[in-house]
Write a protein that holds these residues in place. Structure first.
Motif, mmCIF file in Angstrom:
data_model
loop_
_atom_site.group_PDB
_atom_site.id
_atom_site.type_symbol
_atom_site.label_atom_id
_atom_site.label_comp_id
_atom_site.label_asym_id
_atom_site.label_seq_id
_atom_site.Cartn_x
_atom_site.Cartn_y
_atom_site.Cartn_z
ATOM 1 N N UNK A 62 0.830 -1.207 0.000
ATOM 2 C CA UNK A 62 0.000 0.000 0.000
ATOM 3 C C UNK A 62 0.868 1.262 0.000
ATOM 4 N N UNK A 63 1.967 1.225 0.748
ATOM 5 C CA UNK A 63 2.860 2.388 0.817
ATOM 6 C C UNK A 63 3.629 2.561 -0.488
ATOM 7 N N UNK A 64 4.016 1.465 -1.111
ATOM 8 C CA UNK A 64 4.849 1.533 -2.322
ATOM 9 C C UNK A 64 4.062 2.026 -3.525
ATOM 10 N N UNK A 65 2.797 1.597 -3.657
ATOM 11 C CA UNK A 65 2.012 1.893 -4.863
ATOM 12 C C UNK A 65 1.918 3.395 -5.109
ATOM 13 N N UNK A 66 2.392 3.833 -6.283
ATOM 14 C CA UNK A 66 2.331 5.220 -6.778
ATOM 15 C C UNK A 66 3.101 6.210 -5.902
ATOM 16 N N UNK A 67 4.099 5.731 -5.173
ATOM 17 C CA UNK A 67 4.928 6.639 -4.382
ATOM 18 C C UNK A 67 5.923 7.345 -5.293
ATOM 19 N N UNK A 68 6.195 8.626 -5.014
ATOM 20 C CA UNK A 68 7.132 9.426 -5.807
ATOM 21 C C UNK A 68 8.468 9.614 -5.094
ATOM 22 N N UNK A 69 8.675 8.908 -3.996
ATOM 23 C CA UNK A 69 9.921 9.049 -3.251
ATOM 24 C C UNK A 69 11.055 8.299 -3.946
ATOM 25 N N UNK A 70 12.282 8.645 -3.552
ATOM 26 C CA UNK A 70 13.440 7.889 -4.031
ATOM 27 C C UNK A 70 13.475 6.528 -3.357
ATOM 28 N N UNK A 71 14.324 5.658 -3.874
ATOM 29 C CA UNK A 71 14.374 4.301 -3.330
ATOM 30 C C UNK A 71 14.791 4.308 -1.865
ATOM 31 N N UNK A 72 15.747 5.136 -1.512
ATOM 32 C CA UNK A 72 16.215 5.187 -0.127
ATOM 33 C C UNK A 72 15.124 5.719 0.793
ATOM 34 N N UNK A 73 14.503 6.839 0.392
ATOM 35 C CA UNK A 73 13.455 7.423 1.236
ATOM 36 C C UNK A 73 12.243 6.502 1.336
ATOM 37 N N UNK A 74 11.912 5.831 0.228
ATOM 38 C CA UNK A 74 10.763 4.931 0.254
ATOM 39 C C UNK A 74 11.018 3.734 1.157
ATOM 40 N N UNK A 75 12.225 3.171 1.096
ATOM 41 C CA UNK A 75 12.540 2.043 1.982
ATOM 42 C C UNK A 75 12.534 2.472 3.446
ATOM 43 N N UNK A 76 13.025 3.683 3.741
ATOM 44 C CA UNK A 76 12.980 4.178 5.125
ATOM 45 C C UNK A 76 11.544 4.364 5.603
ATOM 46 N N UNK A 77 10.702 4.885 4.717
ATOM 47 C CA UNK A 77 9.302 5.116 5.090
ATOM 48 C C UNK A 77 8.576 3.792 5.345
ATOM 49 N N UNK A 78 8.787 2.818 4.466
ATOM 50 C CA UNK A 78 8.155 1.512 4.658
ATOM 51 C C UNK A 78 8.635 0.866 5.955
ATOM 52 N N UNK A 79 9.925 0.941 6.225
ATOM 53 C CA UNK A 79 10.466 0.355 7.452
ATOM 54 C C UNK A 79 9.879 1.023 8.690
ATOM 55 N N UNK A 80 9.739 2.341 8.641
ATOM 56 C CA UNK A 80 9.185 3.056 9.796
ATOM 57 C C UNK A 80 7.729 2.678 10.043
ATOM 58 N N UNK A 81 6.937 2.603 8.970
ATOM 59 C CA UNK A 81 5.523 2.261 9.126
ATOM 60 C C UNK A 81 5.351 0.828 9.627
ATOM 61 N N UNK A 82 6.148 -0.075 9.088
ATOM 62 C CA UNK A 82 6.047 -1.462 9.532
ATOM 63 C C UNK A 82 6.522 -1.618 10.970
ATOM 64 N N UNK A 83 7.498 -0.817 11.365
ATOM 65 C CA UNK A 83 7.973 -0.879 12.748
ATOM 66 C C UNK A 83 6.892 -0.419 13.713
ATOM 67 N N UNK A 84 6.136 0.616 13.337
ATOM 68 C CA UNK A 84 5.047 1.085 14.185
ATOM 69 C C UNK A 84 3.962 0.018 14.315
ATOM 70 N N UNK A 85 3.750 -0.744 13.250
ATOM 71 C CA UNK A 85 2.763 -1.820 13.323
ATOM 72 C C UNK A 85 3.194 -2.901 14.302
ATOM 73 N N UNK A 86 4.478 -3.129 14.396
ATOM 74 C CA UNK A 86 4.961 -4.147 15.327
ATOM 75 C C UNK A 86 4.866 -3.697 16.775
#
Length: 705
Positions: free
Chosen positions: A91-115
């Protein structure tokens, strides 16, 4: 699929109107089919270059096959992504305009909050309710972390809220790294900025494929794939850009033409273009092609001769020249000793191996001794064992004793199969293994000596640096003592002045002049000693020549040691090269030119052989002039020709020696032939042996008893 210049590389379409019986060229790892060999060769050479990138892991400088393998391994790891976290990550990746580094950081942060949800908290365990972390509170001043926690009942209704210390929370870590997450993003999408998921993946996890409103004017779908629209500028924007470009051009900073990036050489030879800065290249000479054997047999001729010459000790076969072997192959009058001994040596090796050929010979109840009479029978048995129809057709002719009547193609075909079977014997493999171990031992010894030499040089530099530091300290101490002496003299003068107030100032002036003159005299001597300049200072004996003679003797002794050490180092290097060459394993080509023609040099022949890219044409260079012209025609901007030129320059001296030796032999042969023609009929002395007929008088001096 591997990326070329960070873009998808399209595979070649199969040829049109391809017939089932038609012979084609196929790339093994892409299944591409080509009718022409040149197209196939160009594509293979492109796949072998380190210009490919793994789409999943992002690794660069790979060949196509290495990139395929990297993608396969990375995909296997990506498939280990936790299923429970797959949907929110997509859901986070679809149609994101971030760079690969920023997108991976954002996904990691969101998934960490879920844990964080359902994390255990020290001191608060109750069966009727459980905690749920709502947010994280960070105090910037002290760096303290606290969490706002909502306590839920079994129906997930909030009972109470509280704020707790971050140390009381047992946090769960993500089961993967940022690098793994980047690979997951690459594998899940087919494009970036915006990142778009594969249709099947998005459909399987219920991810919406509707384009967000902020991107609808910028993208569109073409052939089922999302592409970015090229923005057309209106009149005002175009006019503004034109004025800016014009202003930059007037200022001299930029022009209308795009700035081309400089090419980093070396590159593929076929991509090299002529340049004004290129040196003057010589015209490449045309190689000679006057072989006695047919052109299609030259490769087998060189292979068989090189094998027999290189492993003569193992075969117990006295070496012979390439020209003698070629003349013997073309000779059809009788069975020459040179060919008989060569066949016998190869057959003896097969018998000693106790393999299939040994069993075939024992079944016929035949003695294992090969002689000048029985060698044809052993050869026919070997051909029957090999069971190649083309070669079996010659058995009848050989049994009738007419081996010499076979053409060059047949003789070299038989030799080729014998050499191939000899390479598969255990005796030969053990010999090669032994040579490999000895070469490795010699290389290790040479590296140890080089390290020891470097260690000695480093210690010598440290010693000289320490001596230099000591000299500087001594100079400073001498300067300090001199200044103290001067102060002491001045203090004594003051004392005298205090005691005897009648001392005149003229005496003080004369004393100061004397002390100053002493300091002035001492300064140049110290500087001269520091710069190692010969200063003839007065010695106790009054003789200034002793020191200069000693220094000259020491310098000459040091120079002699340096020369001896350098010569011994060269001798050791040559010794190791000779010993490694004695442990011969295989002959490698010198390299390739722009058009993929291979260049070969055999150490026992003074010629450089040229093999065409399709191995159908052969030629050779046999003079120093041709060697220099060939070297001068190579362009170092190309990868292949740069490597070839480096090898030619490395072996240039040895090649020239072999060329001179061969030229002398040819000159001697011509002179002897002319002497035979001019010899008077009245002279009854026996004529000299003609070197051109040396192949008729071959004797195997290493033959086994």
């Amino acid at each position: 699929m591997p990326l070329f210049k960070r873009k998808t590389f399209p595979l070649a379409e199969p040829p049109n109107d391809l017939q089932p019986h038609e012979l084609v060229y196929q790339v093994r790892f892409t299944d591409e089919i080509f009718r022409g060999y040149d197209e196939y060769l160009n594509r293979i050479n492109l796949y072998r270059q380190r210009v490919w990138m793994c789409k999943v892991s992002g690794k660069t400088n790979l060949t196509y096959e290495e990139a395929l393998l990297s993608e396969e391994r990375a995909t296997e790891k990506v498939h280990q992504f936790p299923k429970s976290l797959m949907e929110p990550a997509l859901q986070i990746i679809q149609y994101s305009m971030l760079s690969l580094k920023d997108l991976s950081d954002m996904v990691a942060e969101k998934l960490q909050e879920m844990l964080y949800v359902g994390a255990e908290i020290y001191g608060r365990k109750d069966d009727d309710m459980y905690p749920c972390i709502v947010s994280k509170i960070i105090e910037d001043d002290v760096g303290k972390i606290e969490y706002e926690v909502a306590w839920l009942d079994k129906n997930k209704e909030v009972i109470e809220t509280s704020v707790i210390n971050g140390e009381d929370v047992i946090q769960k870590k993500l089961p993967f790294s940022r690098k793994f997450l980047k690979s997951f993003i690459r594998e899940s999408t087919y494009r970036s900025a915006p990142w778009v998921l594969h249709d099947k993946l998005a459909q399987s996890y219920g991810i919406s494929k509707n384009v967000p409103e902020n991107l609808r004017s910028k993208v569109s779908f073409k052939d089922g794939l999302l592409v970015c629209n090229k923005r057309r500028k209106n009149g005002e924007e175009a006019k503004h850009d034109f004025e800016n470009c014009k202003r930059k051009k007037v200022d001299g900073s930029e022009g209308d033409e795009p700035v081309e990036e400089p090419i980093k050489y070396p590159i593929d030879d076929l991509l090299v273009q002529p340049d004004a800065d290129d040196p003057v290249f010589t015209d490449r000479p045309s190689p000679s092609r006057d072989f006695n054997v047919p052109m299609e047999c030259v490769g087998d001729l060189l292979m068989v001769w090189d094998f027999c010459s290189s492993f003569g000790r193992l075969l117990h076969l006295w070496p012979f020249s390439l020209e003698d072997f070629e003349n013997a192959i073309c000779h059809k009058k009788g069975n020459l000793v040179l060919l008989v001994e060569t066949h016998s040596a190869l057959l003896r090796l097969l018998i000693k191996d106790n393999g299939e050929y040994f069993s075939a010979v024992r079944e016929r109840n035949r003695k294992l001794k090969i002689t000048l009479i029985t060698w044809t029978e052993f050869l026919c048995n070997c051909l029957e064992m090999i069971n190649i129809p083309e070669l079996c057709a010659y058995i009848a002719t050989i049994k009738r004793g007419h081996y010499g009547l076979l053409d060059a193609h047949a003789k070299l075909g038989i030799f080729r199969e014998l050499v191939n079977h000899a390479l598969e014997t255990n005796i030969f493999r053990e010999k090669l293994d032994k040579f490999v171990e000895q070469r490795q031992a010699l290389g290790a010894t040479r590296r140890e000596e080089a390290l020891e030499e470097a260690r000695k040089k480093r210690k010598e530099k440290e010693r000289l640096r320490a001596e230099c530091d000591v000299d500087q300290v001594m100079d400073l101490e001498s300067k300090g003592s001199a200044s103290e002496n001067g102060n002491h003299i001045r203090q004594n003068g003051d004392m005298v002045k205090k005691r005897n107030g009648e001392i005149q100032s003229s005496k003080q002036d004369s004393a100061s002049e004397k002390s100053g003159s002493k300091q002035v005299d001492a300064a140049p001597k110290k500087m001269a000693r520091k710069q190692k300049v010969e200063v003839k200072a007065p010695t106790p004996n009054g003789n200034g020549k002793d020191l200069s003679e000693k220094e000259a003797l020491e310098r000459s002794r040091d120079d002699r040691k340096e020369v001896i050490g350098r010569s011994s180092k060269e001798r050791r290097r040559e010794y190791y090269e000779r010993e490694i060459e004695k442990r011969f394993i295989r002959t490698n080509s010198l390299g390739k030119d722009r058009n993929h023609n291979r260049y070969w040099w055999f150490q026992r022949d003074g010629r450089i052989f040229v093999e065409s890219s399709d191995s159908k044409q052969w030629g050779y260079y046999s003079s120093k002039e041709e060697l220099y012209l060939l070297t001068g025609s190579l362009n170092c901007k190309g990868e292949r020709e740069r490597a070839l030129k480096k090898q030619l320059e490395k072996f240039s001296s040895r090649i020239c020696l072999e060329i001179e030796k061969r030229s002398k032999d040819l000159a001697q042969r011509v002179a002897l032939e002319e002497a035979v023609l001019r010899r008077s009929s009245r002279v009854r002395a026996p004529p000299r042996k003609n070197p051109a007929n040396a192949f008729l008088e071959y004797i195997n001096k290493w033959k086994e008893d």
